[in-house]
Design an enzyme around this catalytic site. Structure first.
Site, mmCIF file in Angstrom:
data_model
loop_
_atom_site.group_PDB
_atom_site.id
_atom_site.type_symbol
_atom_site.label_atom_id
_atom_site.label_comp_id
_atom_site.label_asym_id
_atom_site.label_seq_id
_atom_site.Cartn_x
_atom_site.Cartn_y
_atom_site.Cartn_z
ATOM 1 N N ARG A 109 37.298 49.872 42.047
ATOM 2 C CA ARG A 109 37.281 49.060 43.087
ATOM 3 C C ARG A 109 38.104 50.495 43.961
ATOM 4 O O ARG A 109 39.243 50.972 43.948
ATOM 5 C CB ARG A 109 38.415 48.817 42.744
ATOM 6 C CG ARG A 109 37.931 47.429 42.245
ATOM 7 C CD ARG A 109 39.248 45.909 42.154
ATOM 8 N NE ARG A 109 38.561 44.440 42.327
ATOM 9 C CZ ARG A 109 39.556 43.727 42.439
ATOM 10 N NH1 ARG A 109 40.396 43.918 41.574
ATOM 11 N NH2 ARG A 109 38.732 42.696 42.265
ATOM 12 N N GLN A 124 33.513 49.122 48.010
ATOM 13 C CA GLN A 124 33.377 47.435 48.299
ATOM 14 C C GLN A 124 32.393 46.617 48.141
ATOM 15 O O GLN A 124 32.908 45.446 48.323
ATOM 16 C CB GLN A 124 34.729 47.572 49.374
ATOM 17 C CG GLN A 124 36.722 47.928 49.352
ATOM 18 C CD GLN A 124 36.960 48.073 50.304
ATOM 19 O OE1 GLN A 124 35.714 47.890 51.932
ATOM 20 N NE2 GLN A 124 38.506 48.412 50.374
ATOM 21 N N SER A 158 35.770 41.029 43.775
ATOM 22 C CA SER A 158 36.149 40.264 44.819
ATOM 23 C C SER A 158 35.411 39.693 45.298
ATOM 24 O O SER A 158 36.428 38.868 45.810
ATOM 25 C CB SER A 158 36.578 41.779 45.245
ATOM 26 O OG SER A 158 37.141 42.567 45.258
ATOM 27 N N TYR A 168 46.179 47.800 40.454
ATOM 28 C CA TYR A 168 46.240 47.108 39.789
ATOM 29 C C TYR A 168 47.668 46.950 39.625
ATOM 30 O O TYR A 168 48.622 48.003 39.433
ATOM 31 C CB TYR A 168 45.908 47.189 38.265
ATOM 32 C CG TYR A 168 44.131 47.123 38.975
ATOM 33 C CD1 TYR A 168 43.626 45.512 39.127
ATOM 34 C CD2 TYR A 168 42.699 47.966 38.736
ATOM 35 C CE1 TYR A 168 42.058 45.479 39.620
ATOM 36 C CE2 TYR A 168 41.577 48.138 38.908
ATOM 37 C CZ TYR A 168 40.929 46.646 38.945
ATOM 38 O OH TYR A 168 39.688 46.242 39.316
HETATM 39 P P1 NAD Z 1 43.090 40.215 41.323
HETATM 40 O O1 NAD Z 1 43.377 42.496 40.532
HETATM 41 O O2 NAD Z 1 42.404 41.446 42.848
HETATM 42 O O3 NAD Z 1 44.338 40.279 41.641
HETATM 43 C C1 NAD Z 1 45.379 39.719 40.217
HETATM 44 C C2 NAD Z 1 46.586 39.619 41.037
HETATM 45 O O4 NAD Z 1 47.618 39.560 40.171
HETATM 46 C C3 NAD Z 1 47.142 41.487 41.744
HETATM 47 O O5 NAD Z 1 47.550 41.594 43.054
HETATM 48 C C4 NAD Z 1 48.628 42.148 40.459
HETATM 49 O O6 NAD Z 1 49.218 42.387 41.709
HETATM 50 C C5 NAD Z 1 48.811 40.403 40.324
HETATM 51 N N1 NAD Z 1 49.715 39.905 39.215
HETATM 52 C C6 NAD Z 1 49.451 41.210 38.508
HETATM 53 N N2 NAD Z 1 50.779 40.858 37.446
HETATM 54 C C7 NAD Z 1 51.454 40.038 37.739
HETATM 55 C C8 NAD Z 1 52.660 39.469 37.720
HETATM 56 N N3 NAD Z 1 52.888 39.057 36.347
HETATM 57 N N4 NAD Z 1 52.798 38.572 38.720
HETATM 58 C C9 NAD Z 1 52.498 38.461 39.509
HETATM 59 N N5 NAD Z 1 51.618 38.712 40.009
HETATM 60 C C10 NAD Z 1 51.039 39.317 39.170
HETATM 61 O O7 NAD Z 1 42.302 39.572 40.727
HETATM 62 P P2 NAD Z 1 41.620 38.743 41.299
HETATM 63 O O8 NAD Z 1 39.835 38.998 41.983
HETATM 64 O O9 NAD Z 1 42.378 37.864 42.749
HETATM 65 O O10 NAD Z 1 40.906 37.636 40.776
HETATM 66 C C11 NAD Z 1 42.095 36.999 39.700
HETATM 67 C C12 NAD Z 1 42.580 35.582 38.787
HETATM 68 O O11 NAD Z 1 41.223 34.635 38.574
HETATM 69 C C13 NAD Z 1 41.861 36.753 37.539
HETATM 70 O O12 NAD Z 1 42.624 35.626 36.720
HETATM 71 C C14 NAD Z 1 40.398 36.087 38.111
HETATM 72 O O13 NAD Z 1 40.244 36.846 36.756
HETATM 73 C C15 NAD Z 1 40.301 34.913 38.277
HETATM 74 N N6 NAD Z 1 38.950 34.238 38.523
HETATM 75 C C16 NAD Z 1 38.872 33.236 38.122
HETATM 76 C C17 NAD Z 1 37.219 32.371 39.016
HETATM 77 C C18 NAD Z 1 37.602 30.953 38.634
HETATM 78 O O14 NAD Z 1 36.464 30.725 38.761
HETATM 79 N N7 NAD Z 1 38.239 30.488 37.984
HETATM 80 C C19 NAD Z 1 37.220 33.475 39.568
HETATM 81 C C20 NAD Z 1 36.796 34.817 39.954
HETATM 82 C C21 NAD Z 1 38.553 35.221 39.338
#
Ligand code: NAD
Length: 374
Positions: free
Chosen positions: A122, A127, A133, A226
């Site tokens: 990342r 990007q 993302s 992260y």
């Molecule tokens: P990302 O890494 O960009 O964002 C995750 C955020 O969570 C980060 O900003 C991090 O600081 C924060 N975080 C971590 N621990 C935390 C805590 N204890 N309290 C509050 N915030 C906390 O990830 P992303 O690309 O935004 O994806 C987010 C989630 O969505 C991932 O689990 C990913 O696998 C999931 N996702 C699901 C689908 C779906 O279809 N359901 C699709 C895409 C992504």
């Protein structure tokens, strides 16, 4: 001989996306590549075959697999598909390396050069290739629409002849890519939005989208942009403040994740019981174990009148744009290696080096190698 770039109709029954869309196929052809597509590959994403100008067609997956020098995919290939790849083939797509160890073993044993889009670093230069993302942004958007659809309330404030309706309160937990898109979407729909993330760097981003940042006094910046895992004391402090905001929300969208770890549990059963009946939680971290204790991936759970939704494959519900974004990510990844219709990978480029999962009969990604060999 120009390189043959192949793509399949995804074999996972629930997968609607396609890894190459017509616009990207045209660009690959312009760059001198031959593009070979399994008939019907784009159908479920609303890209019928006739839109793919300049492509050649395979009548079956086996035909494409037997000819592709580079195969692009959305979901990980199964072991039986990997067995049909050419020995020198290159595979690019989501690999879920931590979960699909049998497939990783098969890739290693068949000496396939595989690139997992999850491993693309990342960094700013990459990007435009960042498929995690692009797909997370789709998921964040869709999560809000799902919440709106299940809420027995409007999101915006309405002034009507029947009086004023108060706007819904939306809380977004985790302000990464998915979370920021969820905030923007909920704001566009007129909700009052609060958001929380352990990384304090997100505070300004949250505010710039018109949401209020929930301050818990805990900051957990980790490596590479992260978050790190929290200590027990930090978790307790965070929880106290967050619980009161969760209890006050009509809709909670949870997106918190830490790479390589199960999703942090942030919404407890006890706090769900404090929420108003009719409230909704959309937990997009469901497949990683969920941010809510009650989440079940792929199901809607109703507890004390609160609906807890654990959606899987949200990008698949918006397959047209999700495929478009994904295909552009792949094009941006492959293009630097495409010269005069041939593929030459520069292994000193950190993007290729870090994204590489298997090569020359070895697993290049250390955590996956350890998992496979243990
Ligand atoms: P990302 O890494 O960009 O964002 C995750 C955020 O969570 C980060 O900003 C991090 O600081 C924060 N975080 C971590 N621990 C935390 C805590 N204890 N309290 C509050 N915030 C906390 O990830 P992303 O690309 O935004 O994806 C987010 C989630 O969505 C991932 O689990 C990913 O696998 C999931 N996702 C699901 C689908 C779906 O279809 N359901 C699709 C895409 C992504």
């Amino acid at each position: 001989m120009p390189v043959t770039i192949g793509t399949l109709r995804e074999s996972a029954p629930a997968e609607t996306r396609v890894s190459l869309v017509p616009e990207v196929v045209a660009k690959l052809s312009q760059a001198g590549a031959r593009v070979l597509i399994e008939r019907g590959a784009g159908e479920r994403a609303n890209f019928p075959d006739e839109l793919y100008k300049g492509a050649e067609w395979g009548d079956s997956a086996a035909q494409v697999l037997a000819q592709a020098d580079v195969l692009t995919a959305v979901q990980p290939l199964g072991v039986s598909e990997i067995a049909l790849l050419k020995p020198s083939a290159i595979l690019v797509g989501f690999m879920q390396p931590h979960a699909r160890l049998a497939e990783v073993r098969a890739l290693r044993d068949r000496k396939i050069t595989s690139f997992a889009v999850e491993l693309i670093p990342r960094i700013s230069r990459a990007q435009s290739m960042d498929a995690l993302s692009s797909q997370a942004a789709v998921a964040g958007y869709k999560a809000v629409l799902i919440a709106a659809d299940h809420l027995p309330k409007f999101l915006p404030m309405l002034t009507t002849a029947a009086g004023t309706i108060r706007p819904a309160q939306v809380l977004v937990v985790g302000a990464g890519v998915a979370g920021l898109q969820a905030i923007a979407t909920a704001r566009r729909l007129g909700a009052v939005v609060e958001a929380y993330d352990v990384r304090s760097a997100t505070r300004e981003q949250v505010k710039s989208l018109g949401a209020k940042f929930v301050d818990t006094g805990v900051s957990a910046e980790g490596q590479g942009g992260y978050a790190r895992e929290l200590t027990a004391e930090e978790r307790r402090k965070q929880q106290e403040v967050l619980d009161s905001r969760i209890a006050a929300a009509d809709a909670v969208i949870t997106t918190a994740s830490v790479p390589g770890r199960p999703a942090p549990k942030i919404v407890t059963r006890a706090v769900v019981e404090r929420m108003r009946p009719g409230s909704v939680i959309v937990d997009i971290a469901a497949e990683q174990g969920g941010n809510c204790e009650l989440t079940r991936a792929g199901e809607n759970v109703v507890h004390h009148g609160v609906t807890v939704i654990g959606p899987v494959n949200l990008p698949g519900q918006l397959a047209y744009n999700a495929s478009e974004m994904y295909a552009r990510n792949l094009l941006n990844f492959l293009k630097p290696a495409l010269q005069n219709g041939e593929l030459a990978i520069d292994w000193s480029d950190e993007v290729f080096a870090q994204a590489c999962l298997t090569r020359d009969g070895a697993i290049q990604h250390e955590p996956t190698r350890k998992a496979v060999e243990s």
